[in-house]
Design a protein around this motif. Structure first.
Motif, mmCIF file in Angstrom:
data_model
loop_
_atom_site.group_PDB
_atom_site.id
_atom_site.type_symbol
_atom_site.label_atom_id
_atom_site.label_comp_id
_atom_site.label_asym_id
_atom_site.label_seq_id
_atom_site.Cartn_x
_atom_site.Cartn_y
_atom_site.Cartn_z
ATOM 1 N N VAL A 196 0.831 -1.200 0.000
ATOM 2 C CA VAL A 196 0.000 0.000 0.000
ATOM 3 C C VAL A 196 0.867 1.252 0.000
ATOM 4 O O VAL A 196 1.966 1.274 0.552
ATOM 5 N N ASP A 197 0.347 2.267 -0.643
ATOM 6 C CA ASP A 197 1.006 3.567 -0.711
ATOM 7 C C ASP A 197 -0.061 4.622 -0.448
ATOM 8 O O ASP A 197 -0.868 4.928 -1.327
ATOM 9 N N PHE A 198 -0.083 5.161 0.769
ATOM 10 C CA PHE A 198 -1.113 6.133 1.115
ATOM 11 C C PHE A 198 -0.838 7.502 0.479
ATOM 12 O O PHE A 198 -1.749 8.317 0.349
ATOM 13 N N SER A 199 0.405 7.743 0.067
ATOM 14 C CA SER A 199 0.720 9.002 -0.615
ATOM 15 C C SER A 199 0.222 8.981 -2.054
ATOM 16 O O SER A 199 -0.321 9.975 -2.549
ATOM 17 N N VAL A 200 0.405 7.835 -2.703
ATOM 18 C CA VAL A 200 -0.069 7.656 -4.079
ATOM 19 C C VAL A 200 -0.849 6.342 -4.112
ATOM 20 O O VAL A 200 -0.301 5.288 -4.439
ATOM 21 N N PRO A 201 -2.129 6.378 -3.738
ATOM 22 C CA PRO A 201 -2.903 5.130 -3.624
ATOM 23 C C PRO A 201 -2.893 4.266 -4.876
ATOM 24 O O PRO A 201 -2.973 3.033 -4.785
ATOM 25 N N SER A 202 -2.771 4.885 -6.052
ATOM 26 C CA SER A 202 -2.779 4.112 -7.290
ATOM 27 C C SER A 202 -1.558 3.203 -7.415
ATOM 28 O O SER A 202 -1.545 2.288 -8.249
ATOM 29 N N ASN A 203 -0.538 3.458 -6.611
ATOM 30 C CA ASN A 203 0.647 2.594 -6.618
ATOM 31 C C ASN A 203 0.429 1.309 -5.821
ATOM 32 O O ASN A 203 1.278 0.408 -5.855
ATOM 33 N N SER A 204 -0.670 1.217 -5.092
ATOM 34 C CA SER A 204 -0.929 0.048 -4.255
ATOM 35 C C SER A 204 -1.262 -1.161 -5.115
ATOM 36 O O SER A 204 -1.926 -1.048 -6.154
#
Length: 286
Positions: A196-204
């Motif tokens: 998960v990437d809360f800064s860039v959610p699309s990277n999750s």
């Protein structure tokens, strides 16, 4: 926890002194945690609760699902100290319009992870399992928090999976994903990695890492909901189509391991099968 033991069941919870065993709170309704919070978390808590101790932060995590007729929300409270009888940072996450069932939450350094079994809004048609990740850092500080999900995975025939819950004080390798382990109705233990990437959610990403084979077994209560006899003549649900909570993770330094178990038919009676998976190398024992 460090000084307390917390027991939670549908509708109620109780806090005990870990040393003396004396009750220091309750039993009281879980909904008291959300008193004054508003919304369905206050007025329509439906149970299916989980309580965990986040030993990395010395905080308690309490959750239950909620909704007006259909459980559409997940209510999560994080204690502001190590005292489960004190105040909480409270959150109500609206997950959608579907029936979100069987929530199981786990502690991980970068998020609180959760798996759900999703049905249509009427609760009559199974859609499949769905993974979630909640912003642990924000929730520990009491800030506004978001969640990330990649949606229902696999469809209605996919078996349930469960996230790994951290045990011990040794952290996973830096940046390690959370491993979701799937019950082996398909004959294999599917291991999914949730980044998960809360800064860039699309990277999750939620992706299949490995599928080690499971030894053969006979599911208990495969054709009906309840088959375990009780002395009073009724029967218990074996819940034999999924893992029992939790999937416990520990980093031993030279290797990582997750351990869990599930109910199987053993000589016509309920038996416990345990399984240990190394989430990095897919080695398996059990």
């Amino acid at each position: 926890g460090a000084t307390q033991y917390v027991q939670i069941v549908n509708e109620g919870y109780q806090v005990f002194d870990k040393t003396t065993g004396a009750s220091v709170l309750g039993p009281v309704s879980i909904s008291t945690i959300w008193s004054g919070f508003g919304g369905v978390c206050q007025s329509a808590g439906d149970g299916d609760p989980v309580v965990l101790y986040d030993q990395l932060a010395n905080r308690w995590v309490v959750s239950q699902f909620a909704g007006s007729g259909t459980p559409t929300d997940e209510c999560i409270a994080i204690s502001t100290t190590s005292d489960a009888t004190g105040s909480y940072n409270r959150y109500g996450f609206h997950l959608g319009s579907n029936f979100f069932d069987y929530p199981k939450i786990a502690v991980w350094p970068d998020a609180y992870y959760m798996a759900m079994d999703v049905y249509n809004s009427a609760g009559t048609v199974r859609m499949g399992p769905q993974p979630f990740a909640f912003d642990r850092s924000a929730m520990l500080s009491g800030a506004s928090a978001t969640f990330i999900t990649t949606g229902v995975t696999g469809g209605s025939t996919e078996d349930l999976y469960m996230p790994s819950d951290l045990d011990g004080s040794t952290l996973p390798p830096a940046g390690a994903p959370n491993s979701f382990i799937e019950w082996p109705g398909s004959g294999v233990y599917k291991v999914y990695h949730f980044h998960v990437d809360f800064s860039v959610p699309s990277n999750s990403t939620f992706s299949l890492f490995a599928s080690p084979a499971a030894a053969g077994f006979t599911e208990l209560c495969a054709t009906k909901r309840a088959c375990v006899p009780e002395p009073n003549g009724s029967s218990l649900d074996a819940i034999g189509d999924r893992f029992m909570f939790r999937v416990a993770y520990r980093n031993f330094g030279d290797h990582e391991a997750v351990v869990t178990n599930y109910t199987v038919s053993s000589g016509g009676v309920a038996g416990v099968r345990w399984v240990q998976v190394n989430p990095s190398t897919e080695e398996i024992a059990g």
